[in-house]
Design an enzyme around this catalytic site. Structure first.
Site, mmCIF file in Angstrom:
data_model
loop_
_atom_site.group_PDB
_atom_site.id
_atom_site.type_symbol
_atom_site.label_atom_id
_atom_site.label_comp_id
_atom_site.label_asym_id
_atom_site.label_seq_id
_atom_site.Cartn_x
_atom_site.Cartn_y
_atom_site.Cartn_z
ATOM 1 C CG ASP A 62 -2.171 0.833 1.011
ATOM 2 O OD1 ASP A 62 -3.274 0.279 1.214
ATOM 3 O OD2 ASP A 62 -2.085 2.020 0.622
ATOM 4 C CG ASN A 108 1.465 3.348 -7.394
ATOM 5 O OD1 ASN A 108 0.873 2.320 -7.718
ATOM 6 N ND2 ASN A 108 1.260 4.523 -7.986
ATOM 7 C CG ASN A 141 -6.535 2.427 -8.061
ATOM 8 O OD1 ASN A 141 -5.872 2.102 -9.035
ATOM 9 N ND2 ASN A 141 -6.054 2.346 -6.820
ATOM 10 C CB CYS A 186 -12.192 -11.641 -19.206
ATOM 11 S SG CYS A 186 -11.004 -12.824 -19.799
ATOM 12 C CB CYS A 207 -15.990 12.142 -0.369
ATOM 13 S SG CYS A 207 -15.792 11.218 1.146
ATOM 14 C CB CYS A 260 -9.387 -11.527 -22.881
ATOM 15 S SG CYS A 260 -8.594 -10.616 -21.555
ATOM 16 C CB CYS A 265 -6.050 -13.402 -20.562
ATOM 17 S SG CYS A 265 -7.694 -14.077 -20.288
#
Ligand SMILES: [Zn+2]
Length: 340
Positions: A62, A108, A141, A186, A207, A260, A265
């Site tokens: 985090d 990040n 996010n 996908c 918010c 996809c 994938c």
């Protein structure tokens, strides 16, 4: 991990699961490593639950700091204000259970440099220096979800995704097995599937609402699923939704999209089509068997434990057709979530 029933043994109640026949080898929990991306409202509670359950090692990612605005959720304390979330989490988790190894990264994962390191931690982060046993996405996010998706597809790493809606009234957990179940690319969020602006998903300055109740429920679902997956008991649902307005819990598998946008994938989908014996989705046969017993419910969606005792109510079924596109499916889910 001692099985002795003594007031000073922190694991005696957990080991009772073994004596009662629920779990065959509960002590194996000490061998597992789980990597959690995002220790906010969901991830921090999952980290606490797994720590109390005696998991071997947690790797926490985090890059936020604890704010007083986080106090409507569980886990963090006002005294943590200003600390990096992963550092505050480490302090609390070690106090709860010093047996658990906690590795933290205040980073990040979306930057190029950190992304490479993130991949290496997935491959080498376990207690024995090998691949971690699970990756959990508890982020808020789209960019971070897509980054985890890319890593896990490239490394063929099984992971679970979780989320709570902006109005705090619905949430979900989803199992992602590259090539066998739908990846995050996908079935993109509707706004992306409809060529909308992906930044609308998390708008700066807006918010979003959050409730400790909804987040705690989703964190509980995710932690329970992690235990079931790692210790191999019960069924692991490929997708489990929650609508707080109607207490509705849909669950169904999400098959991968042959179109996809993630190249890896598609490659893995082809590989597992050619090598079905190597598939990791053990429950598939069971789902198909159930499905054949319900002509009007080919995905075998049912009320847990209720199918033999009483006819499930109509609203417990999600009308999912095999030929239905994933975007359609997510659209159905969206309608369910907004039906009040
Ligand atoms: Zn995909």
């Amino acid at each position: 991990m001692s099985t002795e029933v003594r007031d000073d043994n922190p694991y005696s109640r957990l080991m009772a699961l073994k004596r009662m026949g629920v779990v065959q080898n509960y002590e194996n929990i000490r061998k597992f490593t789980v990597l959690i991306v995002g220790v906010g409202g969901i991830g921090s509670v999952v980290a606490e639950m797994l720590t109390r359950c005696g998991i071997g090692k947690l790797i926490l990612y985090d890059y936020d700091r604890v704010e007083l605005a986080n106090m409507n959720r569980m886990f963090y304390l006002p005294t943590h204000e200003g600390l990096a979330k992963v550092e505050a989490a480490k302090i609390s988790l070690i106090n709860i259970n010093p047996d658990v190894e906690i590795e933290t990264h205040n980073e990040n994962i979306c930057t190029i440099e950190n992304y490479e390191k993130f991949n290496q931690r997935i491959l080498n982060g376990s207690l024995t220096g090998g691949r971690v046993d699970l990756v959990l996405s508890c982020v808020d996010n789209y960019a971070a979800r897509m980054t985890i998706n890319k890593s896990c597809n490239n490394l063929n790493q099984l992971w679970f995704e979780s989320g709570v809606s902006e109005n705090a009234m619905s949430g979900h957990i989803q199992q992602l097995i590259p090539g066998e179940l739908a990846c995050f690319a996908c079935a993109p969020p509707l706004v992306v599937a409809n060529d909308g602006d992906e930044n609308e998903i998390k708008r700066d300055g807006v918010c979003a609402a959050s409730l400790p109740t909804t987040m705690g429920i989703i964190a509980g679902f995710l932690s329970q699923t992690v235990l079931k997956f790692l210790l191999q008991f019960g069924e692991v649902s490929p997708f489990l939704g929650y609508n707080a307005f109607s207490d509705f819990f849909p669950k169904y598998p999400l098959t991968p999209n042959p179109d996809c946008t993630d190249k890896k994938c598609k490659e893995l989908q082809q590989y597992y089509n050619d090598h079905p014996e190597e598939r990791r989705l053990k429950e598939e046969k069971k789902v198909e068997e159930k499905a054949s017993a319900h002509d009007d419910n080919e995905w075998g969606i049912s009320i847990e434990g209720g199918e033999d005792e009483q006819a499930p109510q109509q609203e417990t079924f999600v009308e999912v057709k095999k030929e239905q596109s994933l975007a359609d499916l997510m659209s159905s889910m969206k309608k369910l979530q907004t039906k009040q």
